[in-house]
Design a protein around this motif. Structure first.
Motif, PDB file in Angstrom:
ATOM      1  N   SER A 104       0.846  -1.196   0.000  1.00 56.25           N
ATOM      2  CA  SER A 104       0.000   0.000   0.000  1.00 56.25           C
ATOM      3  C   SER A 104       0.882   1.246   0.000  1.00 56.25           C
ATOM      4  N   ASP A 105       0.274   2.394  -0.303  1.00 58.41           N
ATOM      5  CA  ASP A 105       1.008   3.660  -0.244  1.00 58.41           C
ATOM      6  C   ASP A 105       1.556   3.905   1.157  1.00 58.41           C
ATOM      7  N   LYS A 106       0.771   3.563   2.184  1.00 60.35           N
ATOM      8  CA  LYS A 106       1.196   3.806   3.575  1.00 60.35           C
ATOM      9  C   LYS A 106       2.468   3.025   3.892  1.00 60.35           C
ATOM     10  N   VAL A 107       2.528   1.772   3.415  1.00 62.07           N
ATOM     11  CA  VAL A 107       3.717   0.961   3.664  1.00 62.07           C
ATOM     12  C   VAL A 107       4.927   1.590   2.966  1.00 62.07           C
ATOM     13  N   GLN A 108       4.732   2.037   1.733  1.00 59.54           N
ATOM     14  CA  GLN A 108       5.850   2.626   0.979  1.00 59.54           C
ATOM     15  C   GLN A 108       6.286   3.960   1.570  1.00 59.54           C
ATOM     16  N   GLU A 109       5.301   4.786   1.945  1.00 60.73           N
ATOM     17  CA  GLU A 109       5.637   6.085   2.553  1.00 60.73           C
ATOM     18  C   GLU A 109       6.321   5.876   3.896  1.00 60.73           C
ATOM     19  N   GLY A 110       5.829   4.901   4.660  1.00 57.39           N
ATOM     20  CA  GLY A 110       6.393   4.615   5.985  1.00 57.39           C
ATOM     21  C   GLY A 110       7.838   4.169   5.867  1.00 57.39           C
ATOM     22  N   LYS A 111       8.121   3.337   4.894  1.00 54.28           N
ATOM     23  CA  LYS A 111       9.491   2.865   4.703  1.00 54.28           C
ATOM     24  C   LYS A 111      10.394   4.031   4.319  1.00 54.28           C
ATOM     25  N   ALA A 112       9.883   4.881   3.423  1.00 56.53           N
ATOM     26  CA  ALA A 112      10.673   6.028   2.977  1.00 56.53           C
ATOM     27  C   ALA A 112      10.992   6.964   4.135  1.00 56.53           C
ATOM     28  N   ALA A 113      10.097   7.008   5.133  1.00 51.37           N
ATOM     29  CA  ALA A 113      10.294   7.903   6.277  1.00 51.37           C
ATOM     30  C   ALA A 113      10.931   7.156   7.454  1.00 51.37           C
ATOM     31  N   ASN A 114      11.492   5.984   7.185  1.00 46.91           N
ATOM     32  CA  ASN A 114      12.133   5.163   8.233  1.00 46.91           C
ATOM     33  C   ASN A 114      11.197   4.768   9.360  1.00 46.91           C
ATOM     34  N   LYS A 115       9.912   4.650   9.044  1.00 48.45           N
ATOM     35  CA  LYS A 115       8.958   4.271  10.095  1.00 48.45           C
ATOM     36  C   LYS A 115       8.657   2.777  10.093  1.00 48.45           C
ATOM     37  N   GLU A 116       9.184   2.055   9.105  1.00 48.75           N
ATOM     38  CA  GLU A 116       9.029   0.598   9.102  1.00 48.75           C
ATOM     39  C   GLU A 116       7.572   0.170   9.204  1.00 48.75           C
ATOM     40  N   THR A 117       6.699   0.813   8.472  1.00 49.08           N
ATOM     41  CA  THR A 117       5.282   0.478   8.550  1.00 49.08           C
ATOM     42  C   THR A 117       5.046  -0.971   8.101  1.00 49.08           C
ATOM     43  N   ILE A 118       4.657  -1.794   9.052  1.00 51.49           N
ATOM     44  CA  ILE A 118       4.276  -3.208   8.855  1.00 51.49           C
ATOM     45  C   ILE A 118       5.431  -4.103   8.385  1.00 51.49           C
ATOM     46  N   ILE A 119       6.082  -3.759   7.290  1.00 46.60           N
ATOM     47  CA  ILE A 119       7.215  -4.585   6.844  1.00 46.60           C
ATOM     48  C   ILE A 119       8.456  -4.175   7.645  1.00 46.60           C
ATOM     49  N   LYS A 120       8.909  -5.092   8.505  1.00 49.88           N
ATOM     50  CA  LYS A 120       9.994  -4.748   9.432  1.00 49.88           C
ATOM     51  C   LYS A 120      11.313  -5.376   8.996  1.00 49.88           C
ATOM     52  N   GLY A 121      12.378  -4.651   9.211  1.00 50.26           N
ATOM     53  CA  GLY A 121      13.713  -5.253   9.148  1.00 50.26           C
ATOM     54  C   GLY A 121      14.343  -5.327   7.770  1.00 50.26           C
ATOM     55  N   LEU A 122      13.573  -5.273   6.709  1.00 52.21           N
ATOM     56  CA  LEU A 122      14.134  -5.370   5.360  1.00 52.21           C
ATOM     57  C   LEU A 122      13.606  -4.232   4.496  1.00 52.21           C
ATOM     58  N   GLU A 123      14.413  -3.834   3.526  1.00 57.72           N
ATOM     59  CA  GLU A 123      13.919  -2.918   2.508  1.00 57.72           C
ATOM     60  C   GLU A 123      12.794  -3.620   1.748  1.00 57.72           C
ATOM     61  N   LEU A 124      11.880  -2.835   1.201  1.00 56.90           N
ATOM     62  CA  LEU A 124      10.715  -3.448   0.542  1.00 56.90           C
ATOM     63  C   LEU A 124      11.127  -4.330  -0.636  1.00 56.90           C
ATOM     64  N   ASP A 125      12.143  -3.910  -1.373  1.00 50.57           N
ATOM     65  CA  ASP A 125      12.594  -4.722  -2.513  1.00 50.57           C
ATOM     66  C   ASP A 125      13.243  -6.026  -2.040  1.00 50.57           C
ATOM     67  N   THR A 126      14.017  -5.931  -0.968  1.00 56.09           N
ATOM     68  CA  THR A 126      14.663  -7.130  -0.424  1.00 56.09           C
ATOM     69  C   THR A 126      13.608  -8.103   0.099  1.00 56.09           C
ATOM     70  N   PHE A 127      12.599  -7.555   0.738  1.00 57.80           N
ATOM     71  CA  PHE A 127      11.498  -8.394   1.224  1.00 57.80           C
ATOM     72  C   PHE A 127      10.875  -9.157   0.054  1.00 57.80           C
ATOM     73  N   LYS A 128      10.694  -8.448  -1.051  1.00 59.53           N
ATOM     74  CA  LYS A 128      10.131  -9.110  -2.247  1.00 59.53           C
ATOM     75  C   LYS A 128      11.056 -10.221  -2.738  1.00 59.53           C
ATOM     76  N   THR A 129      12.353  -9.914  -2.795  1.00 64.46           N
ATOM     77  CA  THR A 129      13.322 -10.895  -3.294  1.00 64.46           C
ATOM     78  C   THR A 129      13.230 -12.209  -2.527  1.00 64.46           C
ATOM     79  N   PHE A 130      13.000 -12.115  -1.210  1.00 64.09           N
ATOM     80  CA  PHE A 130      12.972 -13.316  -0.376  1.00 64.09           C
ATOM     81  C   PHE A 130      11.555 -13.875  -0.183  1.00 64.09           C
ATOM     82  N   THR A 131      10.610 -13.363  -0.931  1.00 62.77           N
ATOM     83  CA  THR A 131       9.232 -13.832  -0.782  1.00 62.77           C
ATOM     84  C   THR A 131       8.622 -14.250  -2.121  1.00 62.77           C
ATOM     85  N   GLU A 132       8.852 -13.419  -3.154  1.00 62.24           N
ATOM     86  CA  GLU A 132       8.248 -13.741  -4.451  1.00 62.24           C
ATOM     87  C   GLU A 132       8.868 -15.011  -5.042  1.00 62.24           C
ATOM     88  N   GLN A 133       8.011 -15.809  -5.639  1.00 63.88           N
ATOM     89  CA  GLN A 133       8.372 -17.103  -6.257  1.00 63.88           C
ATOM     90  C   GLN A 133       8.671 -18.176  -5.218  1.00 63.88           C
TER      91      GLN A 133
END
Ligand SMILES: [Zn+2]
Length: 290
Positions: free
Chosen positions: A29-58
């Motif tokens: 969601s936009d909130k998750v992306q905005e939160g990450k950009a503002a270092n607030k770690e909204t919901i997705i914790k500990g990894l950059e959003l792209d890295t999270f995708k790398t270890f989840t997709e497929q």
């Protein structure tokens, strides 16, 4: 806040549709992306959003289980294993639907934050009205040590001896019993609602110091915690405020509560009192619990 029974039902609701499926893609969601950009770690914790995708997709979801108040997704891709660990916070939930519009509750429909597109064309959706929940992607549980500190599952045999041994730890001796049983290192998955109810059934005032309980009272309290958690599971959880099942239906445990947010004691008729004990709102009958 979803406690053990509610999280158990979320897991039961999604597992038949998501286990064995490959995660094709992830949408934030936009909130998750905005939160990450503002270092607030909204919901997705500990990894950059792209890295999270790398270890989840497929990755394929090989199993889904509940541990305390967490939902654990076991992932695998070409022999590489990962774990998705999710805590639902105050008002989070997972849904499996064909499209977002199929989420029955308007609040959850509006406040989706992560969509996992599965290869059976269903969407595994994480929604969170207050955004206190979290999802981590870990190589193993060792990467998240506090998870390893959680007490055994309350229905496991080791849970009672583990809980009884906690009374010998100086850390708990000056804390109210209510605070002690809310600690997931003492009992797994017992949140505020079920702690209030168990203390009522045991006739123990929530502010009692652990050392003031005798051996029998300590054991009895444990059995009542287990009993209310089981009752919660059997009745589909407590649907106070926002909690819903993965299919949007509601639990009925709220109809069986004796003290939590109740006005009068069902046993003696006295008014239920509310006090902040160990930082949490406690509801109790001053007559029946002492
Ligand atoms: Zn009473």
């Amino acid at each position: 806040m979803p406690e053990l029974p509610e999280v158990e039902h979320v897991k039961r609701g999604i597992k038949p549709f998501a286990k064995g499926q490959k995660i094709e893609s992830i949408t934030y969601s936009d909130k998750v992306q905005e939160g990450k950009a503002a270092n607030k770690e909204t919901i997705i914790k500990g990894l950059e959003l792209d890295t999270f995708k790398t270890f989840t997709e497929q990755y394929i979801i090989t199993d889904i289980e509940r541990r305390s108040k967490y939902i654990v997704f076991y992932l695998e891709k070409d022999g590489d294993q990962r774990i998705l660990l999710s805590h639902l916070g105050m008002a989070g939930g997972f849904f499996v639907v064909d499209e977002l519009e199929d989420i029955g509750n308007a609040n959850y429909r509006k406040h989706w934050h992560v969509i996992f597109q599965l290869d059976n064309h269903k969407l595994l959706v994480y929604s969170d009205i207050r955004r206190f929940g979290e999802i981590r992607n870990l190589p193993s549980f060792d990467a998240y040590p506090s998870f390893l500190e959680i007490a055994p599952e309350p229905f496991d045999e080791e849970a009672l001896p583990h809980y009884m041994a906690c009374y010998d730890k100086s850390y708990y001796q000056n804390k109210p019993i209510k605070q002690m049983i809310l600690d997931h290192r003492v009992i797994a998955g017992c949140g505020n609602i079920y702690a209030c109810e168990a203390l009522f059934r045991a006739g123990i005032h929530p502010a009692t110091l652990p050392n003031d309980l005798n051996h029998q009272q300590r054991e009895m309290l444990f059995y009542y915690v287990r009993e209310v958690l089981q009752a919660g599971i059997d009745s589909g959880g407590t649907s106070i405020s926002d909690y819903l099942h993965a299919d949007g239906s509601k639990g009925t445990m709220q109809l069986h509560l004796n003290v939590y947010k109740q006005k009068y004691c069902k046993v003696c008729g006295n008014e239920i009192e509310t006090a902040v004990i160990g930082g949490r709102n406690s509801h109790f009958c001053p007559h029946c619990q002492n």
